[in-house]
Design a protein around this motif. Structure first.
Motif, PDB file in Angstrom:
ATOM      1  N   ASP A  86       0.842  -1.202   0.000  1.00 21.11           N
ATOM      2  CA  ASP A  86       0.000   0.000   0.000  1.00 21.11           C
ATOM      3  C   ASP A  86       0.878   1.253   0.000  1.00 21.11           C
ATOM      4  OD1 ASP A  86      -2.765   1.251   0.518  1.00 21.11           O
ATOM      5  OD2 ASP A  86      -1.527   2.102   2.118  1.00 21.11           O
ATOM      6  N   GLU A  91     -14.365  -4.632   7.726  1.00 22.64           N
ATOM      7  CA  GLU A  91     -15.051  -3.372   7.420  1.00 22.64           C
ATOM      8  C   GLU A  91     -15.601  -3.402   5.992  1.00 22.64           C
ATOM      9  OE1 GLU A  91     -14.151   1.431   6.968  1.00 22.64           O
ATOM     10  OE2 GLU A  91     -12.549   0.071   7.585  1.00 22.64           O
ATOM     11  N   ILE A  92     -16.904  -3.085   5.850  1.00 26.17           N
ATOM     12  CA  ILE A  92     -17.542  -3.051   4.536  1.00 26.17           C
ATOM     13  C   ILE A  92     -17.230  -1.716   3.875  1.00 26.17           C
ATOM     14  CG2 ILE A  92     -19.702  -3.299   3.259  1.00 26.17           C
ATOM     15  CD1 ILE A  92     -18.896  -5.783   4.843  1.00 26.17           C
ATOM     16  N   ARG A  93     -16.618  -1.770   2.711  1.00 26.27           N
ATOM     17  CA  ARG A  93     -16.255  -0.550   1.989  1.00 26.27           C
ATOM     18  C   ARG A  93     -16.721  -0.656   0.550  1.00 26.27           C
ATOM     19  NH1 ARG A  93      -9.960  -0.587   3.059  1.00 26.27           N
ATOM     20  NH2 ARG A  93     -10.031   0.898   1.323  1.00 26.27           N
ATOM     21  N   LYS A  94     -17.091   0.498  -0.029  1.00 27.06           N
ATOM     22  CA  LYS A  94     -17.587   0.522  -1.403  1.00 27.06           C
ATOM     23  C   LYS A  94     -16.503   0.056  -2.368  1.00 27.06           C
ATOM     24  CE  LYS A  94     -19.969   3.409  -4.813  1.00 27.06           C
ATOM     25  NZ  LYS A  94     -20.985   2.346  -5.040  1.00 27.06           N
ATOM     26  N   ASP A  95     -16.910  -0.801  -3.308  1.00 29.05           N
ATOM     27  CA  ASP A  95     -16.007  -1.336  -4.337  1.00 29.05           C
ATOM     28  C   ASP A  95     -14.841  -2.109  -3.740  1.00 29.05           C
ATOM     29  OD1 ASP A  95     -17.563  -0.330  -6.444  1.00 29.05           O
ATOM     30  OD2 ASP A  95     -16.604   1.629  -6.299  1.00 29.05           O
ATOM     31  N   ARG A  96     -15.045  -2.671  -2.561  1.00 34.71           N
ATOM     32  CA  ARG A  96     -14.079  -3.565  -1.933  1.00 34.71           C
ATOM     33  C   ARG A  96     -14.833  -4.784  -1.402  1.00 34.71           C
ATOM     34  NH1 ARG A  96     -11.209  -1.040  -4.459  1.00 34.71           N
ATOM     35  NH2 ARG A  96      -9.324   0.137  -3.913  1.00 34.71           N
ATOM     36  N   THR A 109     -14.676  -8.118   1.488  1.00 35.10           N
ATOM     37  CA  THR A 109     -14.046  -8.860   2.574  1.00 35.10           C
ATOM     38  C   THR A 109     -14.260 -10.355   2.335  1.00 35.10           C
ATOM     39  OG1 THR A 109     -16.022  -8.933   3.980  1.00 35.10           O
ATOM     40  CG2 THR A 109     -14.605  -6.974   4.154  1.00 35.10           C
ATOM     41  N   GLU A 131     -22.159  -2.474  -1.364  1.00 40.58           N
ATOM     42  CA  GLU A 131     -21.728  -2.587   0.033  1.00 40.58           C
ATOM     43  C   GLU A 131     -22.666  -3.485   0.852  1.00 40.58           C
ATOM     44  OE1 GLU A 131     -20.170   1.380   1.611  1.00 40.58           O
ATOM     45  OE2 GLU A 131     -21.363   2.059  -0.104  1.00 40.58           O
ATOM     46  N   GLN A 158     -17.809 -11.423   2.977  1.00 39.08           N
ATOM     47  CA  GLN A 158     -18.754 -11.127   1.898  1.00 39.08           C
ATOM     48  C   GLN A 158     -18.652 -12.152   0.772  1.00 39.08           C
ATOM     49  OE1 GLN A 158     -17.359  -6.908   1.525  1.00 39.08           O
ATOM     50  NE2 GLN A 158     -19.500  -6.503   1.024  1.00 39.08           N
TER      51      GLN A 158
END
Length: 344
Positions: free
Chosen positions: A23, A158-163, A165, A191, A168
């Motif tokens: 990152d 953590e639920i994040r837009k366009d990602r 887990t 999400e 999910q």
């Protein structure tokens, strides 16, 4: 354990190591820390030909120091050469570090199990890394998804837009590829929490829904798919209810005995109305005979509503309104009569 300063120019990165995603934001933060207080944790290297060194672990720290143009960095030096031992130590070290992505883990475990030079079992890896076998198996399940989906996978919950887990993704792992990957992308875009993903996965596992209908459902949003699942569940619940017994012929033929009275009627007057109790009984029998015993429509009926064009849907809604209005009028009248009968 000796720690020595080794010139950066004499150190090579290991391009075959399990961790390859770094990152940028975290790397910049690490550079700031090294500038302020120096590199506190040494990297580990092994000796190779030509008097050079190759990194076993610490690639991110090496990259940060290289960007800062540091002349040398502290290193732990080993002479180990066994490829399996080196690779397993790299995995073990990265498992303790933040930023080791679920896909990197999955690929590393999979390599140890499928590469002929390693060929290790899930049980062996579980004992070596101190992880449950289910942990390793679930990680490897992520490799079922396409590269487009893998790029979205992140660690944590953590639920994040366009990602995406792991929580999910895993409910979708057993679906056919033509449904699995498109659904994963929908879940990322909207999400959707794991609890909702599980419901949507059940919808696509339902054998009563045709493959062509499932294909059409892929045009829906995440909330739209969840609503379809809810409709399907309600229909199934109604189907599971025992059917109400139909009234017998004897019940339909019930009549109330009322004494007959003679009433004088003028020529202009309307015919004498039926006795009110008998009229009520007749109407009740008519309604009971006209209304069939309740039987829920098939799941496909509710799903087909989404396939209608605007004009068809408007006409259907108009007729539904007419039906509901008639039912409401009947219900209000009979509720009132029932209340009166119950009070007496």
């Amino acid at each position: 354990m000796d720690i020595v300063q080794i010139p950066l120019a004499m150190i090579d990165e290991d391009t075959d190591q399990p961790r390859y995603q770094f990152d940028e934001e975290a790397l910049v933060e690490l550079m700031r820390n090294i500038e302020e207080i120096g590199l506190l944790s040494p990297i580990k290297v092994r000796t190779i030909e030509g008097g050079r060194y190759k990194i076993i672990y610490g690639n991110r720290r090496y990259k940060a120091c290289k960007r800062l143009d540091l002349p040398a960095i502290p290193c732990i030096v080993t002479s180990m050469t066994d490829e399996q031992d080196i690779y397993m130590e790299q995995i073990a070290e990265n498992l303790t570090r933040q930023g080791f992505s679920p896909i990197e883990e999955a690929e590393a475990f999979n390599k140890l199990m499928t590469d002929p030079k390693f060929n290790r079992s899930v049980k062996f890896l579980a004992s070596k890394f101190g992880k449950p076998e289910s942990y390793i198996k679930n990680k490897c399940e992520l490799l079922k998804f396409s590269n487009a989906v893998r790029k979205l996978i992140i660690g944590g919950t953590e639920i994040r837009k366009d990602r995406l887990t792991e929580d999910q993704l895993l409910p979708l792992k057993d679906l056919p590829m033509e449904h699995r990957d498109p659904l994963a992308l929908i879940m990322a875009k909207d999400e959707m929490p794991p609890s909702d993903v599980k419901k949507i996965a059940k919808l696509f596992k339902d054998k009563d829904i045709s493959a062509s209908t499932k294909d059409k459902l892929l045009y829906k949003s995440g909330p739209g798919l969840l609503e379809t699942w809810s409709i399907q569940q309600n229909n199934k619940a109604e189907k599971a209810k025992p059917a109400e017994p139909k009234p017998s012929k004897a019940e339909k033929a019930i009549k109330i005995d009322v004494p007959t009275e003679t009433t004088a009627v003028s020529v202009e007057a309307a015919p004498t109305p039926e006795n009110p109790y008998a009229a009520m009984d007749t109407k009740l029998n008519q309604l009971l005979s006209a209304l069939p015993a309740f039987s829920p429509l098939p799941d496909e009926a509710a799903l087909s509503l989404q396939e209608m064009d605007a004009e068809q849907r408007a006409e259907l809604i108009r007729r539904m309104d007419a039906l509901l209005e008639q039912l409401r009028s009947h219900t209000e009248e009979w509720d009132k009569l029932k209340s009166i009968a119950a009070a007496n």
